[in-house]
Design an enzyme around this catalytic site. Structure first.
Site, PDB file in Angstrom:
ATOM      1  N   SER A 189      44.367 -25.162  61.611  1.00 39.34           N
ATOM      2  CA  SER A 189      44.024 -24.233  60.482  1.00 39.34           C
ATOM      3  C   SER A 189      45.279 -23.173  60.342  1.00 39.34           C
ATOM      4  O   SER A 189      46.157 -22.830  61.004  1.00 39.34           O
ATOM      5  CB  SER A 189      42.940 -23.241  60.857  1.00 39.34           C
ATOM      6  OG  SER A 189      42.727 -22.196  60.090  1.00 39.34           O
ATOM      7  N   LYS A 203      39.576 -31.134  51.178  1.00 40.72           N
ATOM      8  CA  LYS A 203      38.466 -30.740  52.049  1.00 40.72           C
ATOM      9  C   LYS A 203      37.633 -29.685  51.368  1.00 40.72           C
ATOM     10  O   LYS A 203      37.999 -28.768  50.922  1.00 40.72           O
ATOM     11  CB  LYS A 203      38.878 -30.116  53.466  1.00 40.72           C
ATOM     12  CG  LYS A 203      37.951 -29.510  54.315  1.00 40.72           C
ATOM     13  CD  LYS A 203      38.671 -28.891  55.601  1.00 40.72           C
ATOM     14  CE  LYS A 203      37.638 -28.742  56.658  1.00 40.72           C
ATOM     15  NZ  LYS A 203      36.975 -27.128  56.362  1.00 40.72           N
ATOM     16  N   THR A 230      42.088 -27.160  51.738  1.00 44.11           N
ATOM     17  CA  THR A 230      40.841 -26.628  51.746  1.00 44.11           C
ATOM     18  C   THR A 230      40.386 -26.053  50.620  1.00 44.11           C
ATOM     19  O   THR A 230      41.180 -24.977  50.103  1.00 44.11           O
ATOM     20  CB  THR A 230      40.458 -25.594  53.029  1.00 44.11           C
ATOM     21  OG1 THR A 230      40.740 -26.379  54.212  1.00 44.11           O
ATOM     22  CG2 THR A 230      38.804 -25.145  53.007  1.00 44.11           C
ATOM     23  N   TYR A 285      45.383 -23.057  53.492  1.00 45.18           N
ATOM     24  CA  TYR A 285      44.633 -22.296  52.521  1.00 45.18           C
ATOM     25  C   TYR A 285      45.678 -21.920  51.488  1.00 45.18           C
ATOM     26  O   TYR A 285      46.748 -21.503  51.632  1.00 45.18           O
ATOM     27  CB  TYR A 285      43.800 -20.934  53.208  1.00 45.18           C
ATOM     28  CG  TYR A 285      42.643 -21.412  53.804  1.00 45.18           C
ATOM     29  CD1 TYR A 285      41.496 -21.876  53.364  1.00 45.18           C
ATOM     30  CD2 TYR A 285      42.645 -20.849  55.246  1.00 45.18           C
ATOM     31  CE1 TYR A 285      40.541 -21.967  53.875  1.00 45.18           C
ATOM     32  CE2 TYR A 285      41.346 -20.946  56.049  1.00 45.18           C
ATOM     33  CZ  TYR A 285      40.509 -21.623  55.254  1.00 45.18           C
ATOM     34  OH  TYR A 285      39.245 -21.774  55.881  1.00 45.18           O
ATOM     35  N   HIS A 322      31.887 -26.478  54.606  1.00 47.26           N
ATOM     36  CA  HIS A 322      32.561 -25.673  55.419  1.00 47.26           C
ATOM     37  C   HIS A 322      31.711 -25.072  56.787  1.00 47.26           C
ATOM     38  O   HIS A 322      31.742 -24.198  57.174  1.00 47.26           O
ATOM     39  CB  HIS A 322      32.985 -24.247  54.815  1.00 47.26           C
ATOM     40  CG  HIS A 322      34.312 -23.610  55.212  1.00 47.26           C
ATOM     41  ND1 HIS A 322      35.552 -23.861  54.467  1.00 47.26           N
ATOM     42  CD2 HIS A 322      34.683 -22.841  56.316  1.00 47.26           C
ATOM     43  CE1 HIS A 322      36.335 -23.358  55.194  1.00 47.26           C
ATOM     44  NE2 HIS A 322      36.073 -22.507  56.119  1.00 47.26           N
ATOM     45  N   TYR A 352      31.266 -15.870  66.470  1.00 48.46           N
ATOM     46  CA  TYR A 352      31.971 -16.426  65.219  1.00 48.46           C
ATOM     47  C   TYR A 352      31.908 -17.766  64.948  1.00 48.46           C
ATOM     48  O   TYR A 352      32.099 -18.251  63.859  1.00 48.46           O
ATOM     49  CB  TYR A 352      33.416 -15.975  65.418  1.00 48.46           C
ATOM     50  CG  TYR A 352      34.443 -16.569  64.464  1.00 48.46           C
ATOM     51  CD1 TYR A 352      34.522 -16.041  63.061  1.00 48.46           C
ATOM     52  CD2 TYR A 352      35.497 -17.624  64.816  1.00 48.46           C
ATOM     53  CE1 TYR A 352      35.301 -16.777  62.287  1.00 48.46           C
ATOM     54  CE2 TYR A 352      36.267 -17.863  63.873  1.00 48.46           C
ATOM     55  CZ  TYR A 352      36.166 -17.571  62.442  1.00 48.46           C
ATOM     56  OH  TYR A 352      37.303 -18.125  61.542  1.00 48.46           O
ATOM     57  N   GLN A 369      46.062 -27.924  58.053  1.00 46.21           N
ATOM     58  CA  GLN A 369      45.298 -27.465  57.084  1.00 46.21           C
ATOM     59  C   GLN A 369      45.819 -26.079  56.152  1.00 46.21           C
ATOM     60  O   GLN A 369      46.040 -24.962  56.814  1.00 46.21           O
ATOM     61  CB  GLN A 369      43.866 -27.090  57.410  1.00 46.21           C
ATOM     62  CG  GLN A 369      42.813 -26.271  56.434  1.00 46.21           C
ATOM     63  CD  GLN A 369      42.701 -24.795  56.669  1.00 46.21           C
ATOM     64  OE1 GLN A 369      43.011 -24.332  57.527  1.00 46.21           O
ATOM     65  NE2 GLN A 369      42.620 -24.413  55.193  1.00 46.21           N
TER      66      GLN A 369
END
Ligand SMILES: Cc1cc2nc3c(=O)[nH]c(=O)nc-3n(C[C@H](O)[C@H](O)[C@H](O)COP(=O)(O)O)c2cc1C
Length: 380
Positions: free
Chosen positions: A107, A252, A156, A130, A276, A25, A128
């Site tokens: 994240s 980002k 992001t 999303y 990314h 991953y 971060q």
């Protein structure tokens, strides 16, 4: 781990310690992995100017990123699933970064939650974000990051839809791990990883389960995450996010001069030149190849940072020479974490610091803030 001298050494140790599906991953890019490879390869094309007979004493790697003091301009990049490289991975990496004096970015898709990381750190970390279609969830996440004292929001922008990584599909990756014979075998052959994992309760997305509507249990989680990234996110959305957050904002995933200029207009404090880590648009240019022109476009008016392909202190130095005010490492810290938990992340940072320091000296510089394109060859 002290015998590990390079990030590549830590990567091999992580490969032996972490179950295949989680190791891969991290060690994967989208489709042909061309951009993933280019991120690393393009650093090798840049040649440093060697200088001699200059005073090399009293060197300093200290600098600032978005106004915060850093012991070197290298932050930990946000990475999802980090608690699957090592039990409680985000908490351990955040502690290692804090002790080292560099920023840690958590994240949205972390295993340990914002509150978990807050509970084991004493200085502010970065969060971060999303942007999901469930806006109440997003607003709540912003508020939780504020309540935890996070000092920057890293938004992001390059994952409105998911790129495809073949390795993850072939491995049948999921969180928490499924217990098919193949997965059980992958875990059984990594007994130390299993022992650590048995000692923690944190095995799924800690920021999401119990917080997002309709995600009370694990069966509802996977469909929620795959459907929730917002394909309609636009520059207009930056405004309400900025207003709600009210603090330092870093965008980002900028890889284009025009988007860099739009970022400037959006009022962000900094941008991260990033693709990314080659995990989204395969075929996109490497981060380092785009850095000089983006710095030329906006670097005198906002901070430009870079991530993607950094595997050594020399790579960090090259990015700084091209005008980046800060850099981030993703896979290098994940390999350290997989190899040896908190001590492994510390080792990653030590290796990079040593390489950066010696490289800077051999280029005839004593202060990381003085590096410039003058330290690079223009025509070799
Ligand atoms: C395993 C992995 C997971 C990632 N997850 C996230 C994420 O959740 N959010 C995000 O903004 N970027 C994520 N990224 C991208 C990193 O923040 C960063 O851009 C990238 O890793 C930099 O490249 P490098 O790994 O070559 O250092 C992830 C990268 C990796 C390798």
């Amino acid at each position: 781990m002290n015998q590990d001298l390079t990030i590549a050494d830590l990567k091999e140790r992580a490969r032996r310690r972490v179950p295949k599906m989680f190791f891969e991953y991290a060690d994967s890019g989208a489709w042909t992995e061309g951009t993933y490879r280019a991120n690393e390869e393009d650093f090798h094309k840049i040649k440093l100017r060697q200088r001699v007979l200059v005073d090399m004493t009293n060197r300093s790697l200290e600098s600032e990123m978005i106004g915060e003091k850093v012991s070197m301009p290298v932050a930990i990049a946000p990475t999802g699933f980090t608690g699957m490289q090592h039990a409680d991975g985000e908490m351990l990496a955040a502690q290692a970064a804090e002790e080292f004096g560099v920023p840690f970015t958590l994240s949205t898709m972390s295993i340990c939650s914002i509150e978990d990381v807050r509970s084991v750190t004493s200085k502010p970390f970065w969060f971060q974000l999303y942007v999901m279609q469930d806006r109440d969830f997003v607003l709540n996440l912003i508020d939780r990051a504020k309540a935890a004292g996070c000092s920057a929001l890293v938004l992001t922008l390059d994952l409105q839809i998911l790129g495809q990584r073949h390795k993850d599909l072939r491995n049948g990756l999921s969180a928490p791990p499924r217990f098919t014979p193949k997965h059980l075998w992958q875990m059984a052959t990594r007994p130390f990883w299993c022992l650590d994992m048995l000692g923690t309760k944190r095995r799924t997305f800690g920021n999401i389960v119990g917080h997002a509507k309709g995600v009370g249990d694990l069966s509802s989680l996977s469909s929620w995450t795959s459907e929730q990234f917002d394909p309609q996110l636009s520059w207009k959305d930056i405004e309400w996010i900025r207003d709600r957050w009210g603090g330092k904002l870093i965008l980002k995933g900028i890889l284009d001069e025009e988007d860099a200029r739009m970022s400037l207009d959006s009022g962000a404090d900094a941008i991260i030149v990033s693709n990314h880590g080659g995990r989204q648009l395969d075929g996109a240019a490497s981060s380092i190849s785009m850095l000089p022109r983006i710095v030329d476009a906006v670097g005198d008016r906002m901070e430009v940072h870079l991530d993607g392909g950094i595997r050594s202190g020399q790579d960090v130095l090259k990015a700084l020479c091209y005008g980046a005010k800060g850099t981030y490492i993703g896979r290098p810290f994940l390999y350290g974490l997989g190899a040896g938990g908190k001590a492994g992340v510390r080792r990653t940072l030590e290796i990079i610091r040593k390489e950066l320091d010696v490289t800077m000296a051999l280029c005839g510089e004593r202060d990381v803030k003085n590096l410039s394109r003058n330290n690079l060859h223009k025509d070799i």
